[in-house]
Scaffold this motif. Structure first.
Motif, PDB file in Angstrom:
ATOM      1  N   ALA A 391      65.695  59.553  -4.613  1.00  0.00           N
ATOM      2  CA  ALA A 391      65.130  60.757  -3.868  1.00  0.00           C
ATOM      3  C   ALA A 391      65.626  60.455  -2.466  1.00  0.00           C
ATOM      4  O   ALA A 391      66.054  59.364  -1.866  1.00  0.00           O
ATOM      5  CB  ALA A 391      63.460  59.981  -3.711  1.00  0.00           C
ATOM      6  N   ARG A 392      65.848  61.828  -2.067  1.00  0.00           N
ATOM      7  CA  ARG A 392      66.194  61.981  -0.498  1.00  0.00           C
ATOM      8  C   ARG A 392      65.611  63.139   0.069  1.00  0.00           C
ATOM      9  O   ARG A 392      65.521  63.944  -0.378  1.00  0.00           O
ATOM     10  CB  ARG A 392      67.849  62.260  -0.541  1.00  0.00           C
ATOM     11  CG  ARG A 392      68.382  63.149  -1.003  1.00  0.00           C
ATOM     12  CD  ARG A 392      69.913  63.345  -0.812  1.00  0.00           C
ATOM     13  NE  ARG A 392      70.450  64.564  -1.804  1.00  0.00           N
ATOM     14  CZ  ARG A 392      71.658  65.010  -1.613  1.00  0.00           C
ATOM     15  NH1 ARG A 392      72.505  64.041  -1.272  1.00  0.00           N
ATOM     16  NH2 ARG A 392      72.055  66.092  -2.334  1.00  0.00           N
ATOM     17  N   PRO A 393      65.546  63.012   1.601  1.00  0.00           N
ATOM     18  CA  PRO A 393      64.970  64.212   2.299  1.00  0.00           C
ATOM     19  C   PRO A 393      65.545  65.263   2.401  1.00  0.00           C
ATOM     20  O   PRO A 393      67.074  65.057   2.385  1.00  0.00           O
ATOM     21  CB  PRO A 393      64.555  63.563   3.707  1.00  0.00           C
ATOM     22  CG  PRO A 393      65.534  62.441   3.817  1.00  0.00           C
ATOM     23  CD  PRO A 393      65.704  61.713   2.220  1.00  0.00           C
ATOM     24  N   ASN A 398      61.509  69.034   2.662  1.00  0.00           N
ATOM     25  CA  ASN A 398      61.025  68.907   1.285  1.00  0.00           C
ATOM     26  C   ASN A 398      62.079  67.503   0.689  1.00  0.00           C
ATOM     27  O   ASN A 398      62.839  66.828   1.524  1.00  0.00           O
ATOM     28  CB  ASN A 398      61.367  70.136   0.334  1.00  0.00           C
ATOM     29  CG  ASN A 398      60.375  71.109   0.524  1.00  0.00           C
ATOM     30  OD1 ASN A 398      59.226  70.747   0.993  1.00  0.00           O
ATOM     31  ND2 ASN A 398      60.730  72.244   0.104  1.00  0.00           N
ATOM     32  N   ILE A 399      61.610  67.054  -0.427  1.00  0.00           N
ATOM     33  CA  ILE A 399      62.330  66.074  -0.860  1.00  0.00           C
ATOM     34  C   ILE A 399      63.143  66.319  -2.488  1.00  0.00           C
ATOM     35  O   ILE A 399      62.560  67.015  -3.300  1.00  0.00           O
ATOM     36  CB  ILE A 399      61.325  64.836  -1.163  1.00  0.00           C
ATOM     37  CG1 ILE A 399      60.525  64.463  -0.067  1.00  0.00           C
ATOM     38  CG2 ILE A 399      62.144  63.781  -1.717  1.00  0.00           C
ATOM     39  CD1 ILE A 399      59.578  63.583  -0.313  1.00  0.00           C
ATOM     40  N   ARG A 467      56.089  67.775  -0.101  1.00  0.00           N
ATOM     41  CA  ARG A 467      55.574  66.420   0.138  1.00  0.00           C
ATOM     42  C   ARG A 467      54.295  66.381  -0.609  1.00  0.00           C
ATOM     43  O   ARG A 467      53.746  65.188  -0.928  1.00  0.00           O
ATOM     44  CB  ARG A 467      55.071  66.423   1.777  1.00  0.00           C
ATOM     45  CG  ARG A 467      56.420  66.526   2.481  1.00  0.00           C
ATOM     46  CD  ARG A 467      57.137  65.070   2.708  1.00  0.00           C
ATOM     47  NE  ARG A 467      58.607  65.386   3.165  1.00  0.00           N
ATOM     48  CZ  ARG A 467      58.989  64.004   3.588  1.00  0.00           C
ATOM     49  NH1 ARG A 467      59.024  62.758   3.317  1.00  0.00           N
ATOM     50  NH2 ARG A 467      60.198  64.348   4.065  1.00  0.00           N
ATOM     51  N   GLY A 508      64.045  55.657  -0.300  1.00  0.00           N
ATOM     52  CA  GLY A 508      63.938  56.630  -1.232  1.00  0.00           C
ATOM     53  C   GLY A 508      62.914  56.159  -2.539  1.00  0.00           C
ATOM     54  O   GLY A 508      62.321  57.008  -3.178  1.00  0.00           O
ATOM     55  N   ALA A 511      59.548  56.830  -1.004  1.00  0.00           N
ATOM     56  CA  ALA A 511      59.214  58.189  -1.387  1.00  0.00           C
ATOM     57  C   ALA A 511      58.837  58.521  -2.743  1.00  0.00           C
ATOM     58  O   ALA A 511      58.059  59.401  -3.235  1.00  0.00           O
ATOM     59  CB  ALA A 511      60.554  59.028  -1.039  1.00  0.00           C
TER      60      ALA A 511
END
Length: 834
Positions: A391-393, A398-399, A467, A508, A511
Motif C-alpha cells: 500500500a502506498r499513498p 487516495n491509496i 480513504r 504501508g 494503511a
C-alpha cells in the motif's frame, strides 16, 4: 467370426485359446530359428470358466483357475487374500441361504418412478451417533428423508447414490434421540456363518433400540415430531472405495500360527460404514494392524458386505500407519510425483531466476513492480507463500493497494503432465506433521513462492481506493516483484503496533490495516456472516514431529488484514473473468441454506435462552447471531456460531454457464459473485482462474479446455470433492495428534453441552477444540436411569448417579486418552466431573 449358435462370451474364450496356441507355436519356432538351447516358455491360460477350462484341456493347452495358479506362487497366503471374492466363490454361502434384504427395483422401474415423482434420488448419509439411522436429502422435501433400520437402508453404504420410496404416513418416525453404537449392539458376532445357517438382518439388541425410537414418534416437540421416512429401493451408484480398519479380534478363532483360511470382520475407521467380511489366511498376523480392504459385493443373503484384503499399513497407533490410514480414508493422492510430472519442471531447478534482461520473452507483457515495498504475512513457518501485499499513498490523497499472487500459470501449462496431476490432486493437504503438495516442491516452496529478497513472477491486482475504502479503479497485470519481508501474523502485528517503527513498509502495513477494518465493516453491514469453527494448533517437536502441546488458535488484526484483501481480490477477479467468459468462468458460490436447516438450533435457542434466530436473509441471521450473548459465559456466542456453521450448506466451485446469475451468490460473504484466485500454489481452482484472467486482459490466449463447459464441470466436481476431503483429513490429523498429546495424561477442563440424547450428551471442550460423547454408562455403575425431556433439552438421571444435564450447560470434564475399541483409534475420553 462367431460360429453358429456361439455366444459372444464363448467366441471370446475361443479367441483366447487360439491366441495362446499361436503364441506358444510362435515362441517355439523363434527359439528353433535362433538355434538357442533354452526351454520354451510355457503359455498358461487363467480361467474360472468351467467350460472354457474343459475345452482348453481338450485342445492340449495349459490352463488353471486363478486360485490354483496363485496357490503355487511364493507368498501364496498373502496373495490369495487379495483375490476378489467373486473369483473364489462365496465359500460359506450356498444357494439355499435365506434372503435377508428386499430386492432392489429394476432400472426401468427406478427411472419411471423418479420421473413420475413417486421415487426420489439422493446421497445416503448415516448418522454419526446412530448407525441404524440414515438420511437422504432430495429436492422434493425441505428436510432430509429418514431411513431407519437395516431393512430400510437395504445394503446402502455411506455416500452411495440411492433411490428411495417414501413410506406411508403411518410409518413416519422422529429422528433418534438415542446414541446407538454398532460396536456395543453387535459385539462378538460370528463372521463365519456356515452353510445352511440363517443370519438375522436385525439383531435382538438392534430391534429393541429401534422400538425405543418408535415409542416417541407421536410426541409434540419439534424433536419428537414424526417426519417423512423412506426405504431404499435401488442403488444408482456404489461409491465404494478402499476402506481402512482393523480386524475384530473376537471374530478370529484360529489358533496362533495356523494358516487355515477363515472369515473375519474388518471394523472400518469410519463408524458410518458397516463391518466388512473378509476371508484370510493371515488373521493372526493382521490382528493389531491397520488393514486396507475393498468391498466386492453385498448380496441379499448376507447381513454385511463382503470384501478382500489389500495390504497391511502397519501397527495400530504407529504414526506412519495412522497417517497413511487417514490419507487413504480421505482419498488424498499422496504418491510421489511421477517422472513425467518432474520432467515439466524448469531444467535450471533451484538455480532458476527471473531473466535480468527486460527484453527477454519472460518479461513480455509484465510490469516491473520491483520498486514497490511489498511484503507477505502468513502463519509461522509458511514456505509456500502464495500472496503478498503493498500500500502506498497517491498524490490525490487516495491509496494504491496491491495484492500480488504467485504466477503459477507461468510454470504449469495447460494439459501437460504436471497440469493433469495438479487437476487430479485438486489441492494441497495440510496435516499436523506434513504437507501433501498439489505441485512439486521446487515450484511450491521455491520458484513460485513469493519469498523475500528475491525476484519472482506474480499476477497483480491493483486498486485505487479512497480513504473510505471505496474502489476508484482496479487493474490486473502480470508482474515481477521483489518482496521486502516475509512476516508471520505475530511479527506483522508487533511491527504495526510498535510506534517507534516509522519506515515506509510499516506505514504501508498500517494503511492496509485501517482499510481492512473498513472493508470488514462494509461486509458485515451487507450481511456477511462471522461464523466460527473449533480451531487449535498442535505444536510438535522439531526432530520427531511428536506432539508437544495443543494451543487454541489466536486470531490477530493481521489475520483479518490479509483475509479482507484476499476476499477483495477474489471478488474483483470473479467479476472480470465472468465479464470475459460468461459461460465458462470458474466461480465459487455458497447457497443460502433452507430454513429447515436452522429449525432445531432456532428452537434450542428459543427454549433455553429466549433468543430468536432470524433467517430472512444473511444480514438478519448475522444480526441475530450477534445478539446471542450470555454475559456470564463469554464462550456461549462462539458455541452458537460453531453450531450455526454446521447448519450451513457447503460452498462449491461451479462453471458460470451452469447457473443463472441470481444463483452465483456467496451467502456467507454476502457477495454477488466470488471465485478463488489468491492461492494457486495450493488450489487448482485458483490456477484455472489465473489462466482465465490472463486471457481476459489479453496476456495470452485461453486454452480450448477452459472454454468447454463439460470439461470445466468435470474439474469442478473433482476439486469440490478434493477440497472437502482435504479439510476432513486435516481435522482428522489434528484429532489424532491431540489424542497423542494427551497420551498418558489426565487433565480437567471447561466444557459446554452442545447436544443432549436420551442416553448421553455431547460436550465441546474449547481448550482442545474437541467434542466427545459422555454416555449414561460412563457416569456410574450400575448405569443410571435417564429421563429425557425433548421439549426442554434436559436429561435427568436417577439411580447410581443423580444429575441434571441441559443444552448449553457449562460443565467440567476430566480428559484422558483411550484406545477406542470400535475403530482402533486413540481418542480423548471425557468424564463428567461436575
Amino acid at each position: 467370426m462367431r460360429a453358429e449358435g456361439e455366444t459372444i462370451n464363448d467366441r471370446n474364450d475361443r479367441a483366447i485359446r487360439m491366441a495362446a496356441q499361436w503364441y506358444g507355436s510362435h515362441l517355439q519356432e523363434a527359439i528353433q530359428t535362433a538355434g538357442r538351447a533354452v526351454p520354451c516358455p510355457a503359455i498358461l491360460i487363467l480361467s474360472d470358466d468351467k467350460e472354457n477350462t474343459r475345452r482348453a484341456k481338450a485342445e492340449k493347452l495349459s490352463v488353471a483357475s486363478l486360485q490354483d495358479y496363485v496357490s503355487g506362487l511364493q507368498d501364496a497366503d498373502r496373495l490369495l487374500d487379495m483375490i476378489i471374492v467373486s473369483h473364489r466363490g462365496r465359500g460359506a454361502r450356498n444357494e439355499a441361504a435365506s434372503v435377508l434384504y428386499p430386492d432392489h427395483y429394476s432400472v426401468s422401474k427406478l427411472m419411471t418412478g423418479t420421473r413420475a415423482g413417486t421415487l426420489h434420488q439422493g446421497t445416503f448419509n448415516v448418522s454419526q451417533y446412530n448407525h441404524l439411522e440414515g438420511s437422504v436429502h432430495v429436492p422434493a422435501f425441505d428436510k432430509s428423508l429418514l431411513v431407519l433400520g437395516r431393512e430400510n437402508s437395504n445394503r446402502a453404504i455411506q455416500d452411495d447414490v440411492v433411490v428411495v420410496e417414501v413410506l406411508p404416513k403411518t410409518q413416519w418416525k422422529a429422528p433418534s434421540t438415542k446414541i446407538v453404537d454398532a460396536d456395543t449392539l453387535n459385539k462378538d458376532e460370528n463372521a463365519d456363518v456356515e452353510d445352511g445357517e440363517k443370519e438375522a438382518i436385525v439383531t435382538e439388541q438392534e430391534r429393541r433400540a429401534l422400538q425405543e425410537q418408535v415409542k416417541k414418534t407421536q410426541g409434540g416437540s419439534k424433536e419428537g415430531r414424526p417426519q417423512p421416512t423412506a426405504r431404499v429401493v435401488g442403488i444408482i451408484k456404489r461409491n465404494w472405495r478402499q476402506y481402512v480398519g482393523h480386524i475384530d479380534q473376537s471374530s478370529s478363532s484360529v489358533a496362533k500360527q495356523s494358516r487355515k483360511q477363515q472369515t473375519v470382520f474388518l471394523i472400518p475407521m469410519d463408524r458410518r460404514v458397516p463391518k466388512i467380511r473378509i476371508r484370510t489366511r493371515q488373521a493372526d498376523e493382521l490382528l493389531g494392524k491397520r488393514v486396507l480392504v475393498a468391498i466386492d459385493s453385498w448380496d441379499q443373503d448376507s447381513r454385511y458386505p463382503v470384501g478382500h484384503f489389500i495390504r497391511s499399513l502397519g501397527e495400530l497407533e504407529s504414526k506412519g500407519a495412522e497417517t497413511e490410514a487417514l490419507l487413504l480414508e480421505y482419498d488424498v493422492q499422496y504418491r510421489p510425483f511421477p517422472k513425467g510430472v518432474l520432467d515439466c519442471l524448469p531444467r535450471e531447478g533451484h538455480d532458476w531466476r527471473v531473466p535480468p534482461d527486460l527484453d527477454d520473452p519472460g518479461w513480455q507483457g509484465r510490469k516491473d513492480l520491483r520498486d514497490l515495498l511489498i511484503c507477505s504475512i502468513d502463519p509461522v513457518g509458511c514456505q509456500d507463500i502464495d500472496d503478498a501485499l503493498h500500500a502506498r499513498p497517491l498524490p490525490n490523497g487516495n491509496i494504491e493497494v496491491g495484492v500480488h499472487i504467485a504466477d503459477v500459470s507461468h510454470f504449469v501449462k495447460p494439459n501437460n503432465a504436471m497440469d493433469s496431476e495438479a487437476s487430479i490432486r485438486g489441492t494441497t493437504v495440510y496435516l499436523v506433521d506434513k504437507r501433501i503438495d498439489m505441485l512439486p516442491t521446487l515450484l511450491g516452496t521455491d520458484l513460485c513462492s513469493l519469498k523475500p529478497y528475491v525476484e519472482r513472477y506474480a499476477f497483480s491486482t491493483i486498486w485505487e481506493l479512497t480513504r473510505a475504502a471505496e474502489i476508484v479503479d482496479v487493474s490486473f497485470t502480470k508482474s515481477v516483484i521483489r518482496s521486502r519481508e516475509a512476516f508471520s501474523y505475530e511479527q506483522a502485528q508487533l511491527r504495526i503496533d510498535d510506534k517507534a517503527q516509522k519506515d515506509q513498509l510499516t506505514q504501508g502495513m498500517r494503511a492496509l490495516l485501517i482499510l481492512s477494518r473498513i472493508l470488514r465493516q462494509k461486509r458485515m453491514d451487507a450481511g456477511a456472516l462471522n461464523l466460527a469453527s473449533p480451531e487449535v494448533r498442535v505444536q510438535t517437536e522439531s526432530e520427531t514431529s511428536d506432539p508437544a502441546d495443543v494451543k487454541t488458535k489466536e486470531l490477530l488484526d493481521t489475520n483479518s488484514l490479509v483475509e479482507e484483501f484476499m476476499l477483495l481480490a477474489n471478488i474483483s477477479v470473479a467479476g472480470k473473468i465472468y465479464q470475459s467468459f460468461p459461460q465458462t468462468a470458474m466461480l465459487r458460490r455458497h447457497v443460502s441454506p433452507p430454513k429447515s436447516n436452522f429449525e432445531e438450533l432456532a428452537n434450542q435457542l428459543k427454549v433455553k435462552k429466549g433468543m430468536e434466530l432470524r433467517l430472512e436473509s444473511s444480514k438478519s441471521l448475522a444480526d441475530s447471531l450477534d445478539r446471542c450473548v450470555d454475559p456470564t459465559r463469554p464462550f456461549f456466542n462462539t458455541l452458537v456460531r460453531i453450531m450455526a456453521t454446521r447448519c450451513m450448506m457447503s460452498a462449491e466451485y461451479f462453471c458460470s454457464g451452469t447457473q443463472s446469475y441470481s444463483d452465483f451468490g456467496h451467502y456467507g460473504l454476502a457477495s454477488e459473485i466470488y471465485t478463488h484466485f489468491t492461492s494457486p500454489i495450493r488450489r487448482y481452482a485458483d490456477l484455472v482462474a489465473h489462466r482465465q484472467l490472463a486471457a481476459a486482459i489479453g496476456y495470452e490466449r485461453l486454452d480450448a479446455s477452459l472454454l468447454s463447459q463439460v470439461k470445466l464441470e468435470g474439474v469442478c466436481k473433482n476439486i469440490n470433492v478434493r477440497h472437502r476431503n482435504a479439510q476432513m483429513a486435516g481435522r482428522a490429523s489434528i484429532e489424532y495428534y491431540v489424542g497423542q498429546a494427551l497420551k498418558g495424561k489426565v487433565v480437567e477442563e471447561e466444557g459446554f453441552v452442545m447436544k443432549v440424547f436420551s442416553n448421553g450428551f455431547v460436550t465441546f471442550v474449547p481448550r482442545f477444540g474437541i467434542e466427545g460423547l459422555i454416555r449414561l454408562r460412563d457416569l456410574g455403575t450400575p448405569e443410571p436411569e435417564g429421563a429425557f425431556d425433548a421439549e426442554e433439552y434436559v436429561l435427568r438421571t436417577t439411580g447410581s448417579v443423580s444429575i441434571m444435564i441441559e443444552l448449553f450447560q457449562k460443565v467440567t470434564v476430566r480428559i484422558s486418552d483411550v484406545k477406542e475399541e470400535s475403530t482402533g483409534k486413540r481418542k480423548v475420553k471425557l468424564e463428567l466431573v461436575r
